[in-house]
Motif scaffolding. Structure first.
Motif, PDB file in Angstrom:
ATOM      1  N   ILE A  95      -4.521   3.341  -5.024  1.00 18.38           N
ATOM      2  CA  ILE A  95      -4.467   4.231  -3.867  1.00 18.38           C
ATOM      3  C   ILE A  95      -3.909   5.577  -4.292  1.00 18.38           C
ATOM      4  O   ILE A  95      -2.730   5.701  -4.646  1.00 18.38           O
ATOM      5  CB  ILE A  95      -3.625   3.620  -2.742  1.00 18.38           C
ATOM      6  CG1 ILE A  95      -4.207   2.271  -2.321  1.00 18.38           C
ATOM      7  CG2 ILE A  95      -3.543   4.568  -1.543  1.00 18.38           C
ATOM      8  CD1 ILE A  95      -3.383   1.522  -1.290  1.00 18.38           C
ATOM      9  N   ASN A  99       0.256  11.211   0.634  1.00 18.93           N
ATOM     10  CA  ASN A  99       1.423  10.356   0.850  1.00 18.93           C
ATOM     11  C   ASN A  99       1.395   9.621   2.189  1.00 18.93           C
ATOM     12  O   ASN A  99       1.704   8.428   2.267  1.00 18.93           O
ATOM     13  CB  ASN A  99       2.710  11.188   0.787  1.00 18.93           C
ATOM     14  CG  ASN A  99       2.979  11.749  -0.595  1.00 18.93           C
ATOM     15  OD1 ASN A  99       2.388  11.310  -1.572  1.00 18.93           O
ATOM     16  ND2 ASN A  99       3.859  12.726  -0.671  1.00 18.93           N
ATOM     17  N   HIS A 102      -0.533   6.301   2.291  1.00 19.64           N
ATOM     18  CA  HIS A 102      -0.249   5.226   1.339  1.00 19.64           C
ATOM     19  C   HIS A 102       0.083   3.915   2.040  1.00 19.64           C
ATOM     20  O   HIS A 102      -0.468   2.860   1.720  1.00 19.64           O
ATOM     21  CB  HIS A 102       0.912   5.620   0.421  1.00 19.64           C
ATOM     22  CG  HIS A 102       0.565   6.656  -0.581  1.00 19.64           C
ATOM     23  ND1 HIS A 102       1.475   7.158  -1.493  1.00 19.64           N
ATOM     24  CD2 HIS A 102      -0.596   7.321  -0.830  1.00 19.64           C
ATOM     25  CE1 HIS A 102       0.885   8.058  -2.257  1.00 19.64           C
ATOM     26  NE2 HIS A 102      -0.360   8.182  -1.858  1.00 19.64           N
ATOM     27  N   HIS A 103       1.007   3.972   2.983  1.00 23.17           N
ATOM     28  CA  HIS A 103       1.472   2.747   3.627  1.00 23.17           C
ATOM     29  C   HIS A 103       0.344   2.036   4.371  1.00 23.17           C
ATOM     30  O   HIS A 103       0.127   0.826   4.196  1.00 23.17           O
ATOM     31  CB  HIS A 103       2.617   3.055   4.596  1.00 23.17           C
ATOM     32  CG  HIS A 103       2.951   1.926   5.524  1.00 23.17           C
ATOM     33  ND1 HIS A 103       2.455   1.860   6.823  1.00 23.17           N
ATOM     34  CD2 HIS A 103       3.698   0.811   5.347  1.00 23.17           C
ATOM     35  CE1 HIS A 103       2.892   0.760   7.393  1.00 23.17           C
ATOM     36  NE2 HIS A 103       3.658   0.109   6.536  1.00 23.17           N
ATOM     37  N   ALA A 106      -2.279   0.627   1.903  1.00 20.25           N
ATOM     38  CA  ALA A 106      -1.713  -0.452   1.086  1.00 20.25           C
ATOM     39  C   ALA A 106      -1.546  -1.706   1.927  1.00 20.25           C
ATOM     40  O   ALA A 106      -1.831  -2.824   1.479  1.00 20.25           O
ATOM     41  CB  ALA A 106      -0.376  -0.022   0.494  1.00 20.25           C
ATOM     42  N   VAL A 118      -0.220   1.781  -6.169  1.00 20.70           N
ATOM     43  CA  VAL A 118      -0.212   2.911  -5.252  1.00 20.70           C
ATOM     44  C   VAL A 118       0.566   4.079  -5.849  1.00 20.70           C
ATOM     45  O   VAL A 118       1.633   3.894  -6.443  1.00 20.70           O
ATOM     46  CB  VAL A 118       0.369   2.501  -3.879  1.00 20.70           C
ATOM     47  CG1 VAL A 118       1.774   1.938  -3.995  1.00 20.70           C
ATOM     48  CG2 VAL A 118       0.343   3.665  -2.895  1.00 20.70           C
ATOM     49  N   GLU A 119       0.023   5.273  -5.715  1.00 19.31           N
ATOM     50  CA  GLU A 119       0.716   6.446  -6.216  1.00 19.31           C
ATOM     51  C   GLU A 119       2.046   6.625  -5.491  1.00 19.31           C
ATOM     52  O   GLU A 119       2.221   6.178  -4.351  1.00 19.31           O
ATOM     53  CB  GLU A 119      -0.158   7.696  -6.057  1.00 19.31           C
ATOM     54  CG  GLU A 119      -1.116   7.933  -7.207  1.00 19.31           C
ATOM     55  CD  GLU A 119      -0.413   8.103  -8.553  1.00 19.31           C
ATOM     56  OE1 GLU A 119       0.712   8.625  -8.581  1.00 19.31           O
ATOM     57  OE2 GLU A 119      -0.980   7.694  -9.571  1.00 19.31           O
ATOM     58  N   LYS A 120       2.941   7.290  -6.165  1.00 20.66           N
ATOM     59  CA  LYS A 120       4.252   7.531  -5.563  1.00 20.66           C
ATOM     60  C   LYS A 120       4.157   8.664  -4.537  1.00 20.66           C
ATOM     61  O   LYS A 120       3.302   9.536  -4.654  1.00 20.66           O
ATOM     62  CB  LYS A 120       5.299   7.842  -6.652  1.00 20.66           C
ATOM     63  CG  LYS A 120       4.881   8.966  -7.627  1.00 20.66           C
ATOM     64  CD  LYS A 120       5.034  10.336  -7.031  1.00 20.66           C
ATOM     65  CE  LYS A 120       4.409  11.399  -7.886  1.00 20.66           C
ATOM     66  NZ  LYS A 120       4.212  12.642  -7.140  1.00 20.66           N
ATOM     67  N   MET A 122       5.565   5.205  -2.510  1.00 21.51           N
ATOM     68  CA  MET A 122       4.832   4.075  -1.942  1.00 21.51           C
ATOM     69  C   MET A 122       4.529   4.295  -0.468  1.00 21.51           C
ATOM     70  O   MET A 122       3.457   3.911   0.026  1.00 21.51           O
ATOM     71  CB  MET A 122       5.626   2.783  -2.134  1.00 21.51           C
ATOM     72  CG  MET A 122       4.953   1.550  -1.557  1.00 21.51           C
ATOM     73  SD  MET A 122       5.912   0.046  -1.818  1.00 21.51           S
ATOM     74  CE  MET A 122       5.667  -0.246  -3.568  1.00 21.51           C
ATOM     75  N   GLU A 145       4.469   0.646  -7.286  1.00 15.91           N
ATOM     76  CA  GLU A 145       4.524   2.092  -7.081  1.00 15.91           C
ATOM     77  C   GLU A 145       4.440   2.771  -8.449  1.00 15.91           C
ATOM     78  O   GLU A 145       5.157   2.405  -9.373  1.00 15.91           O
ATOM     79  CB  GLU A 145       5.836   2.457  -6.389  1.00 15.91           C
ATOM     80  CG  GLU A 145       6.011   3.942  -6.130  1.00 15.91           C
ATOM     81  CD  GLU A 145       7.380   4.253  -5.547  1.00 15.91           C
ATOM     82  OE1 GLU A 145       7.453   5.060  -4.608  1.00 15.91           O
ATOM     83  OE2 GLU A 145       8.388   3.672  -6.029  1.00 15.91           O
ATOM     84  N   SER A 381       4.136   7.026   8.419  1.00 13.19           N
ATOM     85  CA  SER A 381       2.795   7.226   7.871  1.00 13.19           C
ATOM     86  C   SER A 381       1.738   7.248   8.968  1.00 13.19           C
ATOM     87  O   SER A 381       1.937   6.710  10.064  1.00 13.19           O
ATOM     88  CB  SER A 381       2.468   6.109   6.870  1.00 13.19           C
ATOM     89  OG  SER A 381       3.358   6.185   5.760  1.00 13.19           O
TER      90      SER A 381
END
Length: 388
Positions: A95, A99, A102-103, A106, A118-120, A122, A145, A381
């Motif tokens: 992912i 930002n 992401h949540h 995921a 997942v990219e930072k 998370m 992450e 998110s």
């Protein structure tokens, strides 16, 4: 110089190795700029990793992206991410969305039974991180992450030297990650999502995550408190979006930690015409000397560990693979990270692996820094519609 050139060559054109029957098949949510470095190129040299699909709402973009990177399947349009998650030939997802997405994605991926890289960061909040961590554990899935630099042998060797006691106890740690304004345009688009508060934007949520995690990583401690923090707002949204951040952290045993991150450092001299140098170092002051690591976010390009004792000669090291022979000189931080992720998925013990609550603890201290700087924490998110 020759070694650096060879590393860069292999990073950009890694060998493509045959894939085995137990290969982990990745789908990518987002045709992102980080994708080639973050997963596509590392997967080519791993016998148990392959990228089989990519999704983006932009049809033309995802078609060109897949063709360029030799990805066999694409998903586009409004429901592209959900369609990829329903693909039975995808085992794990990467992912690389903004930002604030992401949540939600995921969460959706885990509920579809996919492992998640997942990219930072998370998620935008510690609570959201904990929800993902709990869900992954309940389903027996791997969730990671992408704090990729911690998987590189240079960082681990740096931490080993600091923890050895050779120069005594830690007194102060300083971590800097700042880009001069003259080159920031190469990294950040004018309408970059990093400047969008609703999507979890801000320098502390981007480069700041690396500097904060570096302080926590090298000291093996969390802060006790944020002593003070000062932010400079981004021109587009100065009350909410930080374009630079300075923070002073108080750690156990009166150890101090100083963090500086900046999307666009102004020049100095008349009218700021003289550009500043890129800042990418961790410096640890100990009782009997200092240890410094250059280029900690991307140590695979180049790195130097400099040990300066108060008594005795200075010495330096550059580290690109582990003492036991694991890794290759040209492996990037992302390649080492992929090695650990695949090991975990396949039921093997990775060379290193973060504690499960690491992303949540990290976000708690991101929030504390924002609070100390007089800025709001990032919003929850962006929710997505329930799956059909």
């Amino acid at each position: 110089m020759f070694d650096t050139m060879m590393r860069l060559f292999h990073m950009g054109s890694p060998p493509t190795v045959p894939k085995g029957k137990t290969t982990v098949r990745f789908g990518m949510l987002g045709a992102a700029r980080i994708g080639p470095a973050g997963l596509i190129l590392p997967a080519r040299s791993h016998a148990e990793a392959v990228v089989v699909a990519v999704a983006s709402r932009d049809t033309a973009k995802v078609t060109a992206y897949a063709k360029k990177h030799r990805i066999p399947r694409t998903y586009d349009g409004t429901n592209c991410y959900e369609s990829l998650l329903k693909d039975p030939e995808v085992d794990a997802v990467y992912i690389a969305l903004p930002n604030g997405l992401h949540h939600s994605w995921a969460l959706r991926a885990l509920n579809h039974g996919k492992h998640v890289l997942v990219e930072k960061p998370m998620a935008n909040t510690a609570e959201e991180c904990r929800e993902l961590i709990s869900l992954a554990e309940s389903k027996g899935l791997v969730l990671l992450e992408a704090i990729h630099y911690t998987f590189h042998p240079a960082l681990q060797r740096f931490k080993e030297i600091v923890a050895s006691g050779e120069l005594g106890a830690i007194k102060r740690v300083k971590a800097e990650f700042a880009v001069p304004s003259i080159i920031s345009g190469l990294f950040f688009l004018k309408d970059d999502v990093r400047f969008d508060f609703s999507l979890g934007g801000g320098v502390m949520m981007d480069m700041g995550v690396y500097s904060l995690s570096a302080i926590r990583y090298v000291t093996s401690n969390n802060p006790v408190k944020v002593g003070e923090a000062t932010a400079i707002g981004h021109a587009g949204d100065p009350p909410n979006i930080d374009k630079s951040m300075n923070a002073h952290l108080v750690l156990p045993s009166s150890v101090s930690g100083d963090l500086y991150v900046d999307f666009s450092m102004p020049g100095w001299g008349p009218f700021g015409m003289i550009p500043r140098a890129l800042k990418t170092a961790i410096i640890v002051e100990l009782e009997e000397g200092t240890v410094e690591l250059s280029n900690f976010p991307l140590p695979h390009i180049f790195n130097t560990i400099t040990i300066r004792p108060k008594v005795g000669k200075k010495r330096t090291e550059s580290v690109y693979r582990f003492k036991d022979g694991r890794g290759e000189e040209w492996w990037t931080t992302y390649r080492y990270q992929l090695e650990a992720f695949i090991d975990r998925v396949q039921g093997r013990s990775p060379q290193t692996w973060p504690s499960s609550d690491e992303p949540a603890i990290q976000m708690e201290w991101v929030d504390e820094i924002y609070r100390a700087a007089g800025m709001p924490r990032r919003p929850n998110s962006v929710p997505i519609a329930p799956s059909n």
